[in-house]
Design a protein around this motif. Structure first.
Motif, mmCIF file in Angstrom:
data_model
loop_
_atom_site.group_PDB
_atom_site.id
_atom_site.type_symbol
_atom_site.label_atom_id
_atom_site.label_comp_id
_atom_site.label_asym_id
_atom_site.label_seq_id
_atom_site.Cartn_x
_atom_site.Cartn_y
_atom_site.Cartn_z
ATOM 1 N N CYS A 152 -24.727 -39.018 30.255
ATOM 2 C CA CYS A 152 -24.301 -37.865 29.454
ATOM 3 C C CYS A 152 -23.205 -38.239 28.467
ATOM 4 O O CYS A 152 -23.037 -37.564 27.444
ATOM 5 N N ARG A 153 -22.455 -39.310 28.725
ATOM 6 C CA ARG A 153 -21.459 -39.763 27.753
ATOM 7 C C ARG A 153 -22.116 -40.398 26.538
ATOM 8 O O ARG A 153 -21.534 -40.445 25.457
ATOM 9 N N LEU A 154 -23.324 -40.893 26.704
ATOM 10 C CA LEU A 154 -24.041 -41.519 25.594
ATOM 11 C C LEU A 154 -24.825 -40.498 24.773
ATOM 12 O O LEU A 154 -24.910 -40.604 23.553
ATOM 13 N N VAL A 155 -25.376 -39.498 25.444
ATOM 14 C CA VAL A 155 -26.270 -38.565 24.747
ATOM 15 C C VAL A 155 -25.682 -37.174 24.586
ATOM 16 O O VAL A 155 -26.272 -36.327 23.908
ATOM 17 N N GLY A 156 -24.536 -36.896 25.208
ATOM 18 C CA GLY A 156 -23.885 -35.600 25.038
ATOM 19 C C GLY A 156 -24.598 -34.444 25.707
ATOM 20 O O GLY A 156 -24.453 -33.293 25.288
ATOM 21 N N SER A 157 -25.343 -34.726 26.759
ATOM 22 C CA SER A 157 -26.108 -33.684 27.426
ATOM 23 C C SER A 157 -25.203 -32.756 28.238
ATOM 24 O O SER A 157 -24.435 -33.206 29.086
ATOM 25 N N THR A 158 -25.312 -31.461 27.972
ATOM 26 C CA THR A 158 -24.549 -30.492 28.767
ATOM 27 C C THR A 158 -25.184 -30.315 30.149
ATOM 28 O O THR A 158 -24.472 -30.103 31.138
ATOM 29 N N PHE A 159 -26.504 -30.424 30.225
ATOM 30 C CA PHE A 159 -27.197 -30.282 31.515
ATOM 31 C C PHE A 159 -26.761 -31.387 32.476
ATOM 32 O O PHE A 159 -26.422 -31.114 33.635
ATOM 33 N N LEU A 160 -26.774 -32.629 32.009
ATOM 34 C CA LEU A 160 -26.369 -33.744 32.864
ATOM 35 C C LEU A 160 -24.891 -33.661 33.223
ATOM 36 O O LEU A 160 -24.488 -34.038 34.329
ATOM 37 N N TYR A 161 -24.088 -33.174 32.307
ATOM 38 C CA TYR A 161 -22.654 -33.043 32.571
ATOM 39 C C TYR A 161 -22.414 -32.034 33.690
ATOM 40 O O TYR A 161 -21.612 -32.275 34.602
ATOM 41 N N ARG A 162 -23.107 -30.908 33.619
ATOM 42 C CA ARG A 162 -22.974 -29.909 34.682
ATOM 43 C C ARG A 162 -23.413 -30.487 36.024
ATOM 44 O O ARG A 162 -22.799 -30.219 37.054
ATOM 45 N N TYR A 163 -24.471 -31.285 35.994
ATOM 46 C CA TYR A 163 -24.954 -31.896 37.235
ATOM 47 C C TYR A 163 -23.970 -32.941 37.739
ATOM 48 O O TYR A 163 -23.645 -32.992 38.933
ATOM 49 N N ALA A 164 -23.452 -33.768 36.835
ATOM 50 C CA ALA A 164 -22.572 -34.869 37.228
ATOM 51 C C ALA A 164 -21.285 -34.388 37.878
ATOM 52 O O ALA A 164 -20.783 -34.997 38.827
ATOM 53 N N TYR A 165 -20.722 -33.295 37.347
ATOM 54 C CA TYR A 165 -19.429 -32.817 37.835
ATOM 55 C C TYR A 165 -19.516 -31.481 38.569
ATOM 56 O O TYR A 165 -18.490 -30.902 38.920
ATOM 57 N N GLY A 166 -20.715 -31.014 38.805
ATOM 58 C CA GLY A 166 -20.903 -29.685 39.378
ATOM 59 C C GLY A 166 -20.365 -29.503 40.782
ATOM 60 O O GLY A 166 -20.203 -28.371 41.239
ATOM 61 N N GLU A 167 -20.095 -30.606 41.488
ATOM 62 C CA GLU A 167 -19.557 -30.502 42.846
ATOM 63 C C GLU A 167 -18.046 -30.741 42.906
ATOM 64 O O GLU A 167 -17.457 -30.733 43.982
ATOM 65 N N THR A 168 -17.434 -30.964 41.751
ATOM 66 C CA THR A 168 -15.992 -31.210 41.713
ATOM 67 C C THR A 168 -15.253 -29.897 41.544
ATOM 68 O O THR A 168 -14.826 -29.526 40.463
ATOM 69 N N TYR A 169 -15.156 -29.174 42.634
ATOM 70 C CA TYR A 169 -14.445 -27.908 42.648
ATOM 71 C C TYR A 169 -13.441 -27.914 43.801
ATOM 72 O O TYR A 169 -13.441 -28.805 44.646
ATOM 73 N N VAL A 170 -12.569 -26.931 43.800
ATOM 74 C CA VAL A 170 -11.570 -26.822 44.860
ATOM 75 C C VAL A 170 -12.202 -26.127 46.053
ATOM 76 O O VAL A 170 -12.741 -25.023 45.930
ATOM 77 N N ASP A 171 -12.128 -26.791 47.201
ATOM 78 C CA ASP A 171 -12.704 -26.251 48.419
ATOM 79 C C ASP A 171 -11.630 -26.223 49.501
ATOM 80 O O ASP A 171 -10.958 -27.224 49.737
ATOM 81 N N LYS A 172 -11.492 -25.104 50.141
ATOM 82 C CA LYS A 172 -10.482 -24.942 51.192
ATOM 83 C C LYS A 172 -10.616 -26.006 52.266
ATOM 84 O O LYS A 172 -9.626 -26.463 52.843
ATOM 85 N N GLN A 173 -11.835 -26.437 52.543
ATOM 86 C CA GLN A 173 -12.077 -27.421 53.593
ATOM 87 C C GLN A 173 -11.567 -28.806 53.226
ATOM 88 O O GLN A 173 -11.401 -29.660 54.100
ATOM 89 N N ASP A 174 -11.319 -29.063 51.934
ATOM 90 C CA ASP A 174 -10.840 -30.378 51.492
ATOM 91 C C ASP A 174 -9.323 -30.518 51.587
ATOM 92 O O ASP A 174 -8.797 -31.623 51.510
#
Length: 265
Positions: A152-174
């Protein structure tokens, strides 16, 4: 359902934080968290972690007076060993007359290389550090998400970006670990906004991690450091959309400290 909470943070303590990024944030009424490398600021660390100018101690004191700014620790010499972290905390405590043992303070791990062991956590906790901000996390499909980030850094894809970082959120369990999305020079504002919209839609809390906000990059900045210099125009587009979502009551803007405190309830 839980409200989506979004935080913007900056690492190191570079001069452009005050001169470039903060005016944009103030324009849109946004908060931020600043993790400071005290040796970079007082000069004892030389040009580590950046060849770019650092904030001065007086700049740090000025930032600390602003209600919309959280000050956090990033070590003294930009290291991850406990002694260096505690030295950075001691410097900040002295400069700002903090009371970390009473109010707590956050620490951002340089390079996300903090060694997780209970002894280290206990020492930091005893000193007043109550959360540790790291970089991204892949909770599933690690190799695929890593590949998606590269593509996604090469092609600027928003879909791939959402997929790549979609699990990087704040979770109480972490907790006490808080993960964040590292923003690189090649990331477009459209990609950041797409990820932001996903977090808001899923009512996730998310932290975006920046370093420098500049348009004109000095010639002596090494390539590895250029990766962390983000365009002013792209940054403002992101901030504008963030403010728009807030104004429509679709998310809240918090410091990382506020997200941490809300997560432990």
């Amino acid at each position: 359902m839980e409200t989506s909470r979004i935080a913007i943070c900056f690492d190191d303590g570079r001069k452009d934080l005050k001169e470039v990024a903060l005016p944009v944030l103030q324009k849109y009424g946004l908060k931020c968290t600043c993790y400071l490398t005290t040796g970079y600021i007082d000069g004892s660390a030389g040009k580590c972690p950046s060849v770019l100018p650092a904030l001065s101690i007086s700049d740090v004191k000025e930032l600390h007076k602003k209600e919309e700014v959280e000050i956090g620790c990033h070590g003294h010499l930009h290291r991850n060993d406990v002694e260096d972290i505690l030295l950075g905390l001691e410097k900040l405590t002295d400069w700002l007359q903090l009371k970390p043992k009473e109010k707590g303070i956050g620490f951002a791990s340089p390079g996300t290389q903090f060694i997780r062991n209970q002894a280290a956590l206990d020492r930091l906790s005893d000193a007043g550090i109550h959360y540790i901000r790291l970089s991204l996390i892949n909770r599933t499909h690690r190799s695929l998400r890593t590949l998606a980030r590269k593509i996604c850094r090469l092609v600027g894809s928003t879909f791939l970006y959402r997929y790549a970082y979609g699990e990087t959120y704040v979770d109480k369990q972490d907790l006490p670990y808080i993960y964040s999305v590292p923003v690189y020079r090649t990331d477009t504002s459209a990609q950041l906004i797409a990820l932001l919209h996903r977090a808001v839609k899923e009512r996730r809390s998310m932290v975006f991690m920046f370093h420098s906000i500049l348009d004109c990059v000095p010639a002596d900045v090494p390539e590895i450091e250029r990766n962390w210099i983000y365009s002013v125009h792209r940054f403002e587009e992101f901030c504008q959309e963030l403010a728009s979502l807030r104004d429509r009551e679709m998310c809240q803007i918090n410091t990382v400290e506020e997200i941490y405190r809300l997560s432990i309830r």
